[in-house]
Design a protein around this motif. Structure first.
Motif, PDB file in Angstrom:
ATOM      1  N   LYS A   1       0.861  -1.178   0.000  1.00 33.44           N
ATOM      2  CA  LYS A   1       0.000   0.000   0.000  1.00 33.44           C
ATOM      3  C   LYS A   1       0.897   1.227   0.000  1.00 33.44           C
ATOM      4  O   LYS A   1       0.994   1.977   0.978  1.00 33.44           O
ATOM      5  N   TYR A   2       1.576   1.411  -1.110  1.00 35.69           N
ATOM      6  CA  TYR A   2       2.623   2.427  -1.184  1.00 35.69           C
ATOM      7  C   TYR A   2       2.068   3.852  -1.085  1.00 35.69           C
ATOM      8  O   TYR A   2       2.713   4.731  -0.512  1.00 35.69           O
ATOM      9  N   GLY A   3       0.905   4.097  -1.650  1.00 31.68           N
ATOM     10  CA  GLY A   3       0.315   5.429  -1.582  1.00 31.68           C
ATOM     11  C   GLY A   3       0.024   5.836  -0.145  1.00 31.68           C
ATOM     12  O   GLY A   3       0.355   6.961   0.279  1.00 31.68           O
ATOM     13  N   ARG A   4      -0.588   4.960   0.617  1.00 30.53           N
ATOM     14  CA  ARG A   4      -0.883   5.258   2.021  1.00 30.53           C
ATOM     15  C   ARG A   4       0.405   5.416   2.823  1.00 30.53           C
ATOM     16  O   ARG A   4       0.491   6.268   3.714  1.00 30.53           O
ATOM     17  N   PHE A   5       1.382   4.587   2.514  1.00 32.53           N
ATOM     18  CA  PHE A   5       2.661   4.698   3.217  1.00 32.53           C
ATOM     19  C   PHE A   5       3.272   6.077   3.010  1.00 32.53           C
ATOM     20  O   PHE A   5       3.710   6.724   3.976  1.00 32.53           O
ATOM     21  N   MET A   6       3.317   6.553   1.763  1.00 36.70           N
ATOM     22  CA  MET A   6       3.898   7.857   1.468  1.00 36.70           C
ATOM     23  C   MET A   6       3.107   8.983   2.130  1.00 36.70           C
ATOM     24  O   MET A   6       3.689   9.917   2.711  1.00 36.70           O
ATOM     25  N   ALA A   7       1.771   8.885   2.091  1.00 33.96           N
ATOM     26  CA  ALA A   7       0.942   9.945   2.661  1.00 33.96           C
ATOM     27  C   ALA A   7       1.143  10.063   4.159  1.00 33.96           C
ATOM     28  O   ALA A   7       1.345  11.165   4.699  1.00 33.96           O
ATOM     29  N   VAL A   8       1.098   8.938   4.866  1.00 35.29           N
ATOM     30  CA  VAL A   8       1.258   8.972   6.321  1.00 35.29           C
ATOM     31  C   VAL A   8       2.685   9.355   6.697  1.00 35.29           C
ATOM     32  O   VAL A   8       2.894  10.110   7.662  1.00 35.29           O
ATOM     33  N   ALA A   9       3.671   8.868   5.954  1.00 36.38           N
ATOM     34  CA  ALA A   9       5.067   9.202   6.252  1.00 36.38           C
ATOM     35  C   ALA A   9       5.310  10.699   6.096  1.00 36.38           C
ATOM     36  O   ALA A   9       5.969  11.327   6.936  1.00 36.38           O
ATOM     37  N   ILE A  10       4.783  11.296   5.035  1.00 38.97           N
ATOM     38  CA  ILE A  10       4.947  12.740   4.828  1.00 38.97           C
ATOM     39  C   ILE A  10       4.231  13.511   5.927  1.00 38.97           C
ATOM     40  O   ILE A  10       4.755  14.519   6.443  1.00 38.97           O
ATOM     41  N   LEU A  11       3.051  13.068   6.309  1.00 36.41           N
ATOM     42  CA  LEU A  11       2.306  13.731   7.383  1.00 36.41           C
ATOM     43  C   LEU A  11       3.094  13.700   8.696  1.00 36.41           C
ATOM     44  O   LEU A  11       3.204  14.728   9.390  1.00 36.41           O
TER      45      LEU A  11
END
Length: 341
Positions: A69-79
């Motif tokens: 789930k790479y999209g969710r990973f990037m979104a939460v990591a950036i947040l």
């Protein structure tokens, strides 16, 4: 405590401790800050930075990245990255810094600087974690594959034994009716062959001399059973010595030759069995006469024995052997070459 330090988080503790000392001393010398203030400022920064890093590698990676789930990973990591940067900057400016630093511009600039630093640190930890997981996964896969191969090899060898036992016992039975003294001698030979199978073949490799000795006993036993109706040309080159091969590798081919050799009464029935070793290449060459009525195109002779030995060759000598089976109208040939590394 020692196990915890050496096996689990020792390197992490050393990393953060060295990071704390380095940046505290750097701040103390570069910005004229007091040593306690430098340690407090660096300590707060590294505390939240470590919280960010471990949240990513121990929570986000398993929850999203490993689940693809790479999209969710990037979104939460950036947040998390942005939130931690603003939180650290706010604490550093409004609780530790001087009144001159307490401006929105300084908060935005300092947050950007901290965010970039935290990004680089997180990237290093994520890369190290992924590399470590890949190494552990590869080792586990290699161990599982090795165990699977060893189990398969043991299974294949165990499947060959009943075929050998059936032929040997049948040969001794025939001899008992013809010559009891010869049968007793043959039974002793048979016992030696069983001893070889049970106690000497439990290793990956065995001296070729022992394998040939075993083969000699088998050929002798079969020749007694076949009698004068079969002509044998059996040659073992003097150079076939001082190297090791997988045990019980040659027998299935020889068994197959004796099992399917022709039984003509008015023609020659023969088996040619030659073994040679030259330039690190061990060669087994077998040719036997056979009945012309046996199908040739999809010849399945040998059953489990030949199929097993083919599988063992692929598992043990993959890329270092050549097996050629040549069925013809009245002859059946086998040429096996193994590169002994």
């Amino acid at each position: 405590m020692r196990l915890f330090f050496t096996k689990y988080k020792g390197f992490h503790i050393l990393f953060w401790l060295a990071d704390l000392i380095f940046w505290s001393v750097f701040s103390y010398r570069s910005y004229d800050a007091s040593l306690p203030s430098a340690f407090a400022s660096t300590g707060i920064w590294l505390f939240f930075q470590a919280t960010l890093v471990y949240s990513i590698i121990y929570w986000l990676l398993p929850r999203y990245f490993y689940q693809k789930k790479y999209g969710r990973f990037m979104a939460v990591a950036i947040l998390l990255l942005v939130a931690s940067a603003f939180l650290i900057a706010w604490i550093e400016i409004y609780f530790i810094g001087s009144d001159k630093l307490k401006t929105s511009a300084n908060l935005l600039y300092f947050s950007l600087f901290i965010g970039m630093t935290n990004f680089y640190t997180s990237f290093v930890f994520i890369a190290a974690k992924l590399i470590k997981n890949k190494i552990v996964s590869d080792r586990h896969h290699h161990a599982v594959e090795k165990e699977r191969t060893e189990n398969e090899l043991r299974f294949l060898k165990s499947q060959m034994n009943p075929h050998f036992l059936f032929n040997a016992i049948n040969s001794i039975y025939v001899l008992i009716r013809k010559d009891q003294e010869m049968a007793a001698s043959t039974l002793a030979t048979f016992a030696d062959m069983l001893r070889y199978q049970l106690y000497e073949c439990n290793t990956p490799n065995i001296p070729v001399e022992r394998e040939i000795y075993y083969l000699n006993n088998y050929v002798q036993l079969e020749q007694l059973r076949k009698g004068k109706s079969l002509q044998l040309d059996y040659q073992v080159g003097a150079e076939v010595r001082n190297f090791s091969i997988a045990p019980l590798l040659l027998l299935p081919f020889v068994e197959n030759a004796y099992k399917y050799v022709s039984t003509y009464t008015n023609k020659e029935n023969s088996i040619r069995l030659h073994l040679h070793y030259q330039n690190n290449i061990f060669t087994l060459e077998i040719d036997n006469t056979t009945e012309a009525t046996i199908p040739r195109e999809d010849d399945k002779r040998g059953g489990i024995g030949l199929e097993n030995v083919k599988r063992r060759l692929e598992l043990i000598y993959k890329g270092n052997y050549d097996l050629r089976i040549t069925p013809a109208a009245t002859h059946y040939g086998v040429l096996l070459s193994i590169n002994i590394l």
